[in-house]
Design a protein around this motif. Structure first.
Motif, PDB file in Angstrom:
ATOM      1  N   PHE A   6     -23.717   4.004  25.908  1.00 59.82           N
ATOM      2  CA  PHE A   6     -24.044   3.063  26.976  1.00 59.82           C
ATOM      3  C   PHE A   6     -24.717   3.844  28.093  1.00 59.82           C
ATOM      4  N   LEU A   7     -25.777   3.290  28.630  1.00 57.55           N
ATOM      5  CA  LEU A   7     -26.471   4.015  29.695  1.00 57.55           C
ATOM      6  C   LEU A   7     -26.956   3.051  30.764  1.00 57.55           C
ATOM      7  N   THR A   8     -26.754   3.423  32.018  1.00 58.56           N
ATOM      8  CA  THR A   8     -27.341   2.622  33.077  1.00 58.56           C
ATOM      9  C   THR A   8     -27.624   3.475  34.310  1.00 58.56           C
ATOM     10  N   GLY A   9     -28.649   3.063  35.047  1.00 56.35           N
ATOM     11  CA  GLY A   9     -29.073   3.815  36.222  1.00 56.35           C
ATOM     12  C   GLY A   9     -28.933   2.987  37.484  1.00 56.35           C
ATOM     13  N   ILE A  10     -28.733   3.673  38.579  1.00 49.83           N
ATOM     14  CA  ILE A  10     -28.590   3.008  39.877  1.00 49.83           C
ATOM     15  C   ILE A  10     -29.627   3.619  40.810  1.00 49.83           C
ATOM     16  N   THR A  11     -30.529   2.791  41.298  1.00 47.82           N
ATOM     17  CA  THR A  11     -31.583   3.302  42.167  1.00 47.82           C
ATOM     18  C   THR A  11     -30.994   3.733  43.508  1.00 47.82           C
ATOM     19  N   THR A  12     -31.375   4.903  43.959  1.00 44.09           N
ATOM     20  CA  THR A  12     -30.801   5.444  45.195  1.00 44.09           C
ATOM     21  C   THR A  12     -31.650   5.047  46.397  1.00 44.09           C
ATOM     22  N   TYR A  41     -24.173   7.500  33.180  1.00 40.00           N
ATOM     23  CA  TYR A  41     -24.461   6.852  34.466  1.00 40.00           C
ATOM     24  C   TYR A  41     -25.259   7.830  35.290  1.00 40.00           C
ATOM     25  N   PHE A  42     -26.372   7.353  35.803  1.00 35.59           N
ATOM     26  CA  PHE A  42     -27.165   8.315  36.563  1.00 35.59           C
ATOM     27  C   PHE A  42     -27.751   7.693  37.811  1.00 35.59           C
ATOM     28  N   LEU A  43     -28.051   8.569  38.763  1.00 38.31           N
ATOM     29  CA  LEU A  43     -28.637   8.159  40.035  1.00 38.31           C
ATOM     30  C   LEU A  43     -30.140   8.204  39.862  1.00 38.31           C
ATOM     31  N   TYR A  46     -35.772   9.254  40.915  1.00 37.22           N
ATOM     32  CA  TYR A  46     -37.228   9.138  40.672  1.00 37.22           C
ATOM     33  C   TYR A  46     -37.669   7.692  40.959  1.00 37.22           C
ATOM     34  N   HIS A  47     -36.844   6.753  40.533  1.00 38.97           N
ATOM     35  CA  HIS A  47     -37.167   5.336  40.745  1.00 38.97           C
ATOM     36  C   HIS A  47     -37.246   5.001  42.235  1.00 38.97           C
ATOM     37  N   SER A  48     -36.376   5.615  43.010  1.00 38.10           N
ATOM     38  CA  SER A  48     -36.329   5.246  44.427  1.00 38.10           C
ATOM     39  C   SER A  48     -37.630   5.607  45.149  1.00 38.10           C
ATOM     40  N   MET A 136     -45.870   1.719  36.731  1.00 37.21           N
ATOM     41  CA  MET A 136     -45.308   2.562  35.659  1.00 37.21           C
ATOM     42  C   MET A 136     -43.792   2.481  35.548  1.00 37.21           C
ATOM     43  N   TYR A 137     -43.183   1.789  36.475  1.00 39.16           N
ATOM     44  CA  TYR A 137     -41.726   1.674  36.548  1.00 39.16           C
ATOM     45  C   TYR A 137     -41.066   1.450  35.176  1.00 39.16           C
ATOM     46  N   PRO A 138     -41.575   0.502  34.374  1.00 39.56           N
ATOM     47  CA  PRO A 138     -40.899   0.263  33.084  1.00 39.56           C
ATOM     48  C   PRO A 138     -40.971   1.452  32.131  1.00 39.56           C
ATOM     49  N   ALA A 143     -38.018   5.937  29.515  1.00 36.98           N
ATOM     50  CA  ALA A 143     -37.701   7.347  29.278  1.00 36.98           C
ATOM     51  C   ALA A 143     -36.225   7.620  29.579  1.00 36.98           C
ATOM     52  N   ASP A 144     -35.696   7.014  30.651  1.00 33.86           N
ATOM     53  CA  ASP A 144     -34.272   7.167  30.977  1.00 33.86           C
ATOM     54  C   ASP A 144     -33.401   6.798  29.778  1.00 33.86           C
ATOM     55  N   ILE A 145     -33.775   5.683  29.167  1.00 35.85           N
ATOM     56  CA  ILE A 145     -32.955   5.113  28.093  1.00 35.85           C
ATOM     57  C   ILE A 145     -33.138   5.890  26.791  1.00 35.85           C
ATOM     58  N   LEU A 146     -34.414   6.178  26.453  1.00 42.09           N
ATOM     59  CA  LEU A 146     -34.692   6.808  25.159  1.00 42.09           C
ATOM     60  C   LEU A 146     -34.314   8.291  25.136  1.00 42.09           C
ATOM     61  N   LYS A 152     -26.839   0.665  24.083  1.00 41.84           N
ATOM     62  CA  LYS A 152     -26.616  -0.497  24.951  1.00 41.84           C
ATOM     63  C   LYS A 152     -26.941  -0.142  26.397  1.00 41.84           C
ATOM     64  N   VAL A 153     -27.604  -1.068  27.062  1.00 45.41           N
ATOM     65  CA  VAL A 153     -27.977  -0.837  28.450  1.00 45.41           C
ATOM     66  C   VAL A 153     -27.441  -1.983  29.301  1.00 45.41           C
ATOM     67  N   PRO A 154     -26.290  -1.786  29.950  1.00 44.55           N
ATOM     68  CA  PRO A 154     -25.743  -2.849  30.803  1.00 44.55           C
ATOM     69  C   PRO A 154     -26.602  -2.997  32.049  1.00 44.55           C
ATOM     70  N   VAL A 155     -27.158  -4.186  32.219  1.00 45.33           N
ATOM     71  CA  VAL A 155     -28.040  -4.434  33.369  1.00 45.33           C
ATOM     72  C   VAL A 155     -27.880  -5.863  33.866  1.00 45.33           C
ATOM     73  N   GLY A 156     -28.430  -6.104  35.030  1.00 44.77           N
ATOM     74  CA  GLY A 156     -28.518  -7.462  35.540  1.00 44.77           C
ATOM     75  C   GLY A 156     -29.678  -8.182  34.852  1.00 44.77           C
TER      76      GLY A 156
HETATM   77  N1  TRP Z   1     -34.237  -0.388  37.264  1.00 38.93           N
HETATM   78  C1  TRP Z   1     -32.812  -0.413  37.395  1.00 38.93           C
HETATM   79  C2  TRP Z   1     -32.427  -1.315  38.575  1.00 38.93           C
HETATM   80  O1  TRP Z   1     -33.191  -1.452  39.503  1.00 38.93           O
HETATM   81  C3  TRP Z   1     -32.265   0.963  37.608  1.00 38.93           C
HETATM   82  C4  TRP Z   1     -32.544   1.799  36.425  1.00 38.93           C
HETATM   83  C5  TRP Z   1     -33.405   2.856  36.347  1.00 38.93           C
HETATM   84  C6  TRP Z   1     -31.971   1.639  35.128  1.00 38.93           C
HETATM   85  N2  TRP Z   1     -33.406   3.373  35.099  1.00 38.93           N
HETATM   86  C7  TRP Z   1     -32.547   2.660  34.331  1.00 38.93           C
HETATM   87  C8  TRP Z   1     -31.046   0.746  34.582  1.00 38.93           C
HETATM   88  C9  TRP Z   1     -32.206   2.783  32.978  1.00 38.93           C
HETATM   89  C10 TRP Z   1     -30.717   0.887  33.246  1.00 38.93           C
HETATM   90  C11 TRP Z   1     -31.295   1.887  32.439  1.00 38.93           C
HETATM   91  O2  TRP Z   1     -31.363  -1.862  38.550  1.00 38.93           O
END
Ligand code: TRP
Length: 433
Positions: A6-12, A41-43, A46-48, A136-138, A143-146, A152-156
């Motif tokens: 399971f992997l998910t990211g939180i934008t800082t 779980y990662f911060l 880069y996305h921010s 390029m965000y997606p 890359a984060d996921i792969l 599984k990617v828990p997201v909104g």
């Molecule tokens: N884009 C996600 C958000 O705004 C944060 C995020 C970045 C993310 N990389 C991810 C979520 C990879 C899941 C997997 O909520």
């Protein structure tokens, strides 16, 4: 059974609020405790950068979000907890994936399309104020996921399209370079509430309606006093339906506590009392973690070392996979170089060839010439084309051995060495590349 990842990211990008807690932090920590699950779980710093150009804010937010996860009980020994920018393999993978991603796919991403539509509505250039990072965000998210081959990617809900794009991109890469990537799936936790904010709309930094997760007790009470209600007086029955206050309460309370509040609504509880109940209920859950949070946040060096340890763990997985992917696409050491395709082609065209013809004497002749047309071997006259063909065939097949057969009446010009001719015949006999 191999563990599901399971992997998910939180934008800082800001201070974590109660909506982040209910929607992301709390369910993530609960999921990380399940057996047979490997969590990442990662911060997403880069996305921010896409939306924030205030370096201090990014740093501050990274600290606060990391401290929040730890304060809420995330065990960095049990999960992979890291800061995205500490894993540079992710940035490199982003480029490899960029090169297999069609631009049209990115044109259709919701976040980018929304920006374009907004510009169009305002009569502006479609791409006004859109940075390429947003576009390029997606791919970065893919890359984060792969990078860790998450299943599984828990997201909104707003992120589901991005996970689908990650599948598309993974599929395309696999098609071109072999089965390297798992195709990830979005996981939408239906039971997880989207928390309303102070004004009743979804709690969000951008609506300026949020309650910081670790606001001190007094501030929490004050903020909750500001949650929107209607104008019904004490004693008048209240509607739970559409009540932001009720919805927030529900996200923290047990079923029976929620029922109790619903009864109190029906019996005409005053808004002031309802707010007090909400405040007490939230504070009961948050207070113990708040203390832990304060301790963590006042020791940033400790958080830094936890994150660096997490990055080491993550890179132990990312670095070898990155090496495999680099090799797959052709970013390779030269020491093991294979016969380059171009040279093979050149060799093919440099092959010698037979030319057949008939002379005025009525006999059938052939000659062997090299790629530049230089004469290497001359036959004498044959009575039939069939005899000439048979001799050519035996030359092609037998190569040098056939040369000895002077009975065939073959002449090597004086300027052609025996070795040259042998080489030419060997080339002729070798299978086409
Ligand atoms: N884009 C996600 C958000 O705004 C944060 C995020 C970045 C993310 N990389 C991810 C979520 C990879 C899941 C997997 O909520």
């Amino acid at each position: 059974m191999t563990a599901q990842r399971f992997l998910t990211g939180i934008t800082t990008s800001g201070e974590p609020h109660l909506g982040n807690y209910v929607g992301a932090i709390r369910p993530a920590i609960a999921a990380s405790l399940a057996p047979n699950v490997q969590s990442f779980y990662f911060l997403a710093d880069y996305h921010s950068l896409i939306k924030i150009d205030d370096p201090a804010r990014i740093q501050r937010s990274t600290l606060e979000i990391a401290a929040s996860f730890l304060a809420c009980g995330l065990d960095p020994q049990r999960v992979n907890f890291y800061r995205q920018s500490d894993v540079p393999e992710i940035a490199e993978l982003t480029w490899l994936l960029t090169c297999v991603t069609s631009k049209g796919l990115l044109n259709r991403a919701h976040a980018y399309k929304a920006a374009v539509d907004k510009n169009a509505a305002a009569g502006m250039d479609p791409d006004a104020d859109v940075n390429a990072g947003l576009f390029m965000y997606p791919v970065l998210m893919t890359a984060d996921i792969l990078m860790f081959n998450a299943h599984k990617v828990p997201v909104g809900r707003d992120q589901v399209q991005h996970v689908e794009m990650a599948r598309d991109i993974a599929q395309r890469f696999n098609h071109l370079y072999g089965e390297h990537f798992v195709l990830p799936q979005a996981l939408i936790e239906e039971s997880v509430a989207t928390l309303p904010g102070l004004d009743g709309r979804k709690m969000s930094k951008s609506y300026d309606n949020s309650i910081p997760l670790f606001a001190p007790r007094a501030q929490l009470q004050k903020l909750i006093a500001g949650v929107v209600t209607d104008s019904r007086a004490p004693g008048e029955p209240k509607d739970t339906e559409g009540s932001a206050l009720f919805q927030i309460f529900q996200a923290f309370a047990s079923r029976s506590e929620t029922l109790e509040l619903a009864n109190a609504y029906a019996e005409g509880i005053s808004w002031a009392d309802a707010k007090q109940r909400l405040f007490e209920r939230i504070d009961r859950e948050i207070a113990p973690m708040r203390e832990h949070y304060q301790a963590l946040i006042s020791d940033p060096a400790q958080i830094e070392s936890i994150l660096l340890e997490g990055a080491l763990k993550a890179r132990a997985l990312a670095a070898p996979f990155n090496a495999t992917l680099r090799h797959a696409v052709g970013l390779r050491k030269l020491s093991s170089v294979a016969a380059p395709a171009k040279q093979a082609k050149a060799e093919k065209s440099a092959r010698p060839a037979f030319k057949q013809y008939r002379e005025r004497d009525g006999k059938f002749y052939f000659k062997l010439v090299d790629a530049r047309g230089r004469l290497l071997l001359q036959s004498s006259g044959f009575d039939s084309p069939k005899e000439a063909a048979q001799t050519m065939a035996s030359l092609s097949a037998g190569g040098a051995a056939a040369l000895a057969d002077q009975a065939a009446g073959l002449t090597r010009p004086a300027d052609v060495s025996a070795a040259e001719l042998t080489q030419a015949l060997q080339l002729l006999a070798s299978p086409t590349l």
